[in-house]
Design a protein around this motif. Structure first.
Motif, mmCIF file in Angstrom:
data_model
loop_
_atom_site.group_PDB
_atom_site.id
_atom_site.type_symbol
_atom_site.label_atom_id
_atom_site.label_comp_id
_atom_site.label_asym_id
_atom_site.label_seq_id
_atom_site.Cartn_x
_atom_site.Cartn_y
_atom_site.Cartn_z
ATOM 1 N N VAL A 108 63.506 29.866 153.095
ATOM 2 C CA VAL A 108 64.864 29.369 152.920
ATOM 3 C C VAL A 108 65.169 29.251 151.431
ATOM 4 O O VAL A 108 66.084 29.873 150.909
ATOM 5 N N LEU A 109 64.369 28.467 150.733
ATOM 6 C CA LEU A 109 64.621 28.170 149.325
ATOM 7 C C LEU A 109 64.101 29.243 148.374
ATOM 8 O O LEU A 109 64.702 29.491 147.327
ATOM 9 N N SER A 110 62.988 29.849 148.704
ATOM 10 C CA SER A 110 62.347 30.781 147.779
ATOM 11 C C SER A 110 62.632 32.241 148.099
ATOM 12 O O SER A 110 62.016 33.133 147.515
ATOM 13 N N ALA A 111 63.562 32.519 149.004
ATOM 14 C CA ALA A 111 63.838 33.893 149.444
ATOM 15 C C ALA A 111 64.259 34.806 148.298
ATOM 16 O O ALA A 111 63.943 35.998 148.290
ATOM 17 N N ARG A 112 64.948 34.248 147.305
ATOM 18 C CA ARG A 112 65.440 35.074 146.186
ATOM 19 C C ARG A 112 64.578 34.958 144.942
ATOM 20 O O ARG A 112 64.877 35.605 143.926
ATOM 21 N N PHE A 113 63.524 34.148 144.981
ATOM 22 C CA PHE A 113 62.673 33.977 143.791
ATOM 23 C C PHE A 113 62.141 35.335 143.324
ATOM 24 O O PHE A 113 61.528 36.076 144.096
ATOM 25 N N GLY A 114 62.346 35.646 142.051
ATOM 26 C CA GLY A 114 61.829 36.875 141.484
ATOM 27 C C GLY A 114 62.583 38.131 141.868
ATOM 28 O O GLY A 114 62.214 39.232 141.448
ATOM 29 N N ILE A 149 63.045 26.451 141.375
ATOM 30 C CA ILE A 149 64.444 26.596 141.785
ATOM 31 C C ILE A 149 65.328 26.710 140.552
ATOM 32 O O ILE A 149 66.179 27.604 140.458
ATOM 33 N N LEU A 150 65.131 25.822 139.589
ATOM 34 C CA LEU A 150 65.964 25.791 138.389
ATOM 35 C C LEU A 150 65.845 27.072 137.562
ATOM 36 O O LEU A 150 66.816 27.529 136.969
ATOM 37 N N SER A 151 64.658 27.648 137.519
ATOM 38 C CA SER A 151 64.430 28.812 136.662
ATOM 39 C C SER A 151 64.580 30.147 137.389
ATOM 40 O O SER A 151 64.822 31.172 136.757
ATOM 41 N N GLU A 152 64.468 30.162 138.726
ATOM 42 C CA GLU A 152 64.514 31.422 139.456
ATOM 43 C C GLU A 152 65.737 31.580 140.357
ATOM 44 O O GLU A 152 66.147 32.694 140.658
ATOM 45 N N ASP A 153 66.329 30.475 140.804
ATOM 46 C CA ASP A 153 67.513 30.559 141.655
ATOM 47 C C ASP A 153 68.391 29.313 141.486
ATOM 48 O O ASP A 153 68.649 28.579 142.434
ATOM 49 N N THR A 161 66.658 19.136 147.596
ATOM 50 C CA THR A 161 67.553 18.673 148.654
ATOM 51 C C THR A 161 68.890 19.389 148.579
ATOM 52 O O THR A 161 69.371 19.946 149.572
ATOM 53 N N TYR A 162 69.517 19.385 147.400
ATOM 54 C CA TYR A 162 70.803 20.068 147.232
ATOM 55 C C TYR A 162 70.681 21.559 147.570
ATOM 56 O O TYR A 162 71.602 22.149 148.147
ATOM 57 N N SER A 163 69.542 22.148 147.211
ATOM 58 C CA SER A 163 69.383 23.589 147.384
ATOM 59 C C SER A 163 69.274 24.015 148.839
ATOM 60 O O SER A 163 69.461 25.193 149.164
ATOM 61 N N CYS A 164 68.968 23.070 149.719
ATOM 62 C CA CYS A 164 68.933 23.367 151.156
ATOM 63 C C CYS A 164 70.330 23.442 151.771
ATOM 64 O O CYS A 164 70.524 24.088 152.818
#
Length: 424
Positions: free
Chosen positions: A4-10, A93-97, A211-214
């Motif tokens: 959910v949260l890390s799907a776009r990381f990198g 989250i802050l640095s990748e999405d 929390t906000y990112s969800c």
């Protein structure tokens, strides 16, 4: 594993609005703007989303309570301080999405009618602050922040990054608000609570980065869908920080319901150098320390609570059998001594005295009286400190004594089985 949260990381340029949108971003905001405000809150309630910063308060309930408050202006505030040793999930989250955070806060602003928001980021994250600043500017240029967002007349929302100054206590929500106002970061008396009387004494919605990112995912795909990714008592997925004596250190997004053993041995690759696990420190430095016998506990707020431990921020520090429990405790207590804000006597004096007492154990000069005094002082701090820092600082001490009391007693006799301490 479903992400959910890390799907776009990198996979996207962190500050590119175009790439974020191409990867499914801002669909949650658009959907929210077509909903009734109370219906959007209801989706968050269905998601069974608990605050990911450590307190684990139900986010949907918090937002419902804040929405019901009539006075304003209201503010959206994000806690990106992340000063807990062993915790480094929010920085990803802050640095990748960062746009999933920005979108989550913008959704909240639309629901609450807030016009201003602040992202409080720890001072050590200088490069990350620049990434988030750039993302905010690009969102403004693209019409996703600023005036009349997405053409909606009167939907105005601006965001600003605020840099912390390295004070761990500013992870406490009222101390964080004091810091944003330019005051010394010290906790306020509660009640009144942040939702009623927060930033500039106005109603404030304050949540953690994770929390906000969800929120965008929940609105886009539905609260029920999000909830089903976890357990009956803990909805969705969780970012877990794995560090210490483990093969594969890093941040893992896992579904609630996975066991600690699966996290450490299946994802983490087990303990380094073929050694045995001695204990796990869960939830950051203020969390519980416990032995291998509890590793089959599910990562779920309810199951962990039944076992007498807390998930906290989601930090998992693995400690192998080459380490001395007393020596490890010394490092934890020194951290709290350094970070106590000094507002209340139990924490200001208690952290200092606990370091003194633990020092006597590591040096082999402690007595049984010191052992009893240490336990008594820890309990006093836990029950009488003003804020969460002083209340939770004794937790590693009390849990290490609970599971490794014989090791403390050995130090009274001048013996450290690991040879780590500077004994006589």
């Amino acid at each position: 594993m479903d992400k959910v949260l890390s799907a776009r990381f990198g996979k996207i340029k962190p500050d590119s609005v175009e790439e974020y949108i191409a990867a499914g971003g801002y669909e949650g905001l658009k959907k929210t703007m077509a909903m009734e405000h109370v219906d959007a809150i209801e989706e968050i309630k269905k998601a069974n989303l608990f605050g990911r910063g450590g307190a684990a308060y139900p986010t949907g309930i918090k937002w419902e309570q804040a929405y019901a408050i009539q006075r304003g202006p209201k503010y959206m505030v994000c806690n990106g301080d992340e000063g807990e040793p062993g915790t480094f999930k929010d920085r990803h989250i802050l640095s990748e999405d960062p746009f999933e955070l920005i979108e989550g806060m913008t959704i909240g602003a639309y629901i609450m009618g807030a016009r201003e928001g602040y992202i409080y980021i720890r001072g050590e994250y200088t490069a990350i602050q620049k990434i988030v600043d750039s993302a905010i500017k690009n969102a403004e240029k693209a019409g996703y922040l600023g005036k009349n967002i997405l053409g909606r007349e009167g939907f105005d929302f601006t965001l600003k990054v605020v840099s912390g100054a390295g004070a761990y206590v500013c992870g406490e929500n009222t101390a964080l608000v004091e810091s944003i106002e330019g005051k010394t970061g010290r906790p306020r008396q509660k009640p009144p609570y942040i939702k009623n009387c927060g930033l500039y004494q106005m109603p404030t919605i304050l949540n953690n980065v994770e929390t906000y990112s969800c929120i965008p995912w929940i609105i886009k795909d539905g609260g029920d869908t999000f909830s089903k990714k976890g357990t009956e008592f803990s909805g969705g997925t969780k970012l877990m920080c794995l560090s210490g004596n483990v093969q594969n250190r890093g941040v893992y997004e896992i579904p609630f319901g996975m066991t600690l053993r699966e996290l450490i041995y299946d994802l983490g690759g087990g303990v380094t150098n073929g050694r045995k696990l001695k204990f796990v420190h869960l939830g950051g430095q203020s969390g519980s320390c416990f032995p291998e016998s509890l590793l089959d506990t599910k990562i779920c707020y309810y199951d962990l609570k039944k076992a007498g431990i807390s998930l906290g921020s989601g930090a998992v520090v693995v400690v192998d059998d080459s380490h001395c429990a007393v020596d490890y405790l010394k490092n934890s207590m020194e951290f709290f001594e350094e970070e106590s804000c000094g507002k209340c006597t139990p924490c200001r004096e208690g952290t200092y005295r606990l370091v003194e007492l633990v020092d006597k154990f590591t040096e082999g000069t402690a007595t049984m009286e010191d052992f009893n005094k240490m336990k008594s002082l820890a309990q006093t701090m836990k029950t009488s400190s003003f804020c969460g820092l002083g209340q939770s600082a004794p937790v590693p001490l009390l849990t290490l004594i609970k599971y490794f009391e014989e090791e403390f007693l050995e130090h009274i006799n001048g013996t450290c089985r690991t040879g780590v301490c500077k004994m006589r």
